[in-house]
Design a protein around this motif. Structure first.
Motif, PDB file in Angstrom:
ATOM      1  N   MET A   1       0.832  -1.209   0.000  1.00 48.92           N
ATOM      2  CA  MET A   1       0.000   0.000   0.000  1.00 48.92           C
ATOM      3  C   MET A   1       0.862   1.254   0.000  1.00 48.92           C
ATOM      4  O   MET A   1       0.539   2.247  -0.671  1.00 48.92           O
ATOM      5  CB  MET A   1      -0.948  -0.019   1.200  1.00 48.92           C
ATOM      6  N   GLY A   2       1.961   1.234   0.728  1.00 46.79           N
ATOM      7  CA  GLY A   2       2.882   2.365   0.750  1.00 46.79           C
ATOM      8  C   GLY A   2       3.478   2.633  -0.621  1.00 46.79           C
ATOM      9  O   GLY A   2       3.592   3.788  -1.050  1.00 46.79           O
TER      10      GLY A   2
ATOM     11  N   ALA B   1       3.583   5.894  -5.562  1.00 47.42           N
ATOM     12  CA  ALA B   1       3.561   5.994  -7.019  1.00 47.42           C
ATOM     13  C   ALA B   1       2.368   6.798  -7.538  1.00 47.42           C
ATOM     14  O   ALA B   1       2.496   7.555  -8.499  1.00 47.42           O
ATOM     15  CB  ALA B   1       3.547   4.599  -7.636  1.00 47.42           C
ATOM     16  N   TYR B   2       1.204   6.659  -6.920  1.00 45.96           N
ATOM     17  CA  TYR B   2      -0.014   7.257  -7.462  1.00 45.96           C
ATOM     18  C   TYR B   2      -0.594   8.361  -6.591  1.00 45.96           C
ATOM     19  O   TYR B   2      -1.609   8.952  -6.938  1.00 45.96           O
ATOM     20  CB  TYR B   2      -1.075   6.169  -7.686  1.00 45.96           C
ATOM     21  N   GLY B   3      -0.011   8.625  -5.461  1.00 45.74           N
ATOM     22  CA  GLY B   3      -0.467   9.699  -4.593  1.00 45.74           C
ATOM     23  C   GLY B   3      -1.397   9.218  -3.496  1.00 45.74           C
ATOM     24  O   GLY B   3      -1.968   8.128  -3.549  1.00 45.74           O
ATOM     25  N   LYS B   4      -1.518  10.088  -2.485  1.00 53.14           N
ATOM     26  CA  LYS B   4      -2.381   9.768  -1.339  1.00 53.14           C
ATOM     27  C   LYS B   4      -3.828   9.702  -1.813  1.00 53.14           C
ATOM     28  O   LYS B   4      -4.263  10.519  -2.612  1.00 53.14           O
ATOM     29  CB  LYS B   4      -2.240  10.853  -0.274  1.00 53.14           C
ATOM     30  N   GLY B   5      -4.558   8.734  -1.346  1.00 55.49           N
ATOM     31  CA  GLY B   5      -5.956   8.567  -1.745  1.00 55.49           C
ATOM     32  C   GLY B   5      -6.137   7.589  -2.885  1.00 55.49           C
ATOM     33  O   GLY B   5      -7.257   7.335  -3.310  1.00 55.49           O
ATOM     34  N   ALA B   6      -5.038   7.022  -3.409  1.00 58.23           N
ATOM     35  CA  ALA B   6      -5.141   6.034  -4.477  1.00 58.23           C
ATOM     36  C   ALA B   6      -5.793   4.753  -3.960  1.00 58.23           C
ATOM     37  O   ALA B   6      -6.486   4.056  -4.692  1.00 58.23           O
ATOM     38  CB  ALA B   6      -3.769   5.725  -5.061  1.00 58.23           C
ATOM     39  N   ILE B   7      -5.572   4.476  -2.690  1.00 62.63           N
ATOM     40  CA  ILE B   7      -6.184   3.316  -2.048  1.00 62.63           C
ATOM     41  C   ILE B   7      -7.102   3.836  -0.954  1.00 62.63           C
ATOM     42  O   ILE B   7      -6.689   4.616  -0.100  1.00 62.63           O
ATOM     43  CB  ILE B   7      -5.128   2.382  -1.437  1.00 62.63           C
ATOM     44  N   MET B   8      -8.346   3.411  -1.006  1.00 61.10           N
ATOM     45  CA  MET B   8      -9.321   3.838   0.002  1.00 61.10           C
ATOM     46  C   MET B   8      -9.717   2.619   0.822  1.00 61.10           C
ATOM     47  O   MET B   8     -10.082   1.588   0.275  1.00 61.10           O
ATOM     48  CB  MET B   8     -10.543   4.452  -0.663  1.00 61.10           C
ATOM     49  N   LYS B   9      -9.627   2.744   2.119  1.00 62.40           N
ATOM     50  CA  LYS B   9     -10.028   1.663   3.009  1.00 62.40           C
ATOM     51  C   LYS B   9     -11.531   1.719   3.212  1.00 62.40           C
ATOM     52  O   LYS B   9     -12.119   2.800   3.290  1.00 62.40           O
ATOM     53  CB  LYS B   9      -9.304   1.788   4.350  1.00 62.40           C
ATOM     54  N   LEU B  10     -12.146   0.564   3.308  1.00 61.21           N
ATOM     55  CA  LEU B  10     -13.592   0.490   3.472  1.00 61.21           C
ATOM     56  C   LEU B  10     -13.955   0.492   4.955  1.00 61.21           C
ATOM     57  O   LEU B  10     -14.252  -0.540   5.538  1.00 61.21           O
ATOM     58  CB  LEU B  10     -14.146  -0.754   2.780  1.00 61.21           C
TER      59      LEU B  10
END
Length: 107
Positions: free
Chosen positions: A68-69, A74-83
């Motif tokens: 995830m880090g 690579a794609y910036g903060k918010g690229a992965i959203m936790k549910l």
């Protein structure tokens, strides 16, 4: 076997080396003779297996955090959203006038 003999009373020690099993929770039949050393070894083996499983779980979580880090880097903060149920942000919407359509669209 009379009612006063140790073998007739579950849970009573016999010659300090074995006990009468009170139940069948460990796979032994009720009334079976169980070796305390074997019971301790089985408990130790179970504890060792639980510790190995917990270590494996920690390793998996660490790998997920690293992945995830890298993605966020690579794609910036918010690229992965936790549910999480707590982190849902309300999105403004305009009512259509049709209640069923509004509900279908999440409004």
């Amino acid at each position: 076997m009379n009612a006063s003999s140790p073998a007739a009373r579950p849970g009573v020690a016999i010659e300090d080396k074995a006990v009468i099993a009170a139940g069948a929770s460990n796979g032994a039949a009720a009334g079976a003779v169980v070796n305390p050393a074997a019971a301790r070894a089985a408990t130790a083996a179970q504890a060792k297996a639980d510790a190995a499983k917990a270590e494996q779980q920690r390793g998996k979580l660490a790998a997920i955090e690293r992945a995830m880090g890298q993605i966020e880097k690579a794609y910036g903060k918010g690229a992965i959203m936790k549910l999480d149920g707590d982190s849902l942000t309300p999105i403004p919407s305009v009512p259509t006038g049709a209640l069923s359509l509004d509900l279908a669209l999440g409004g």
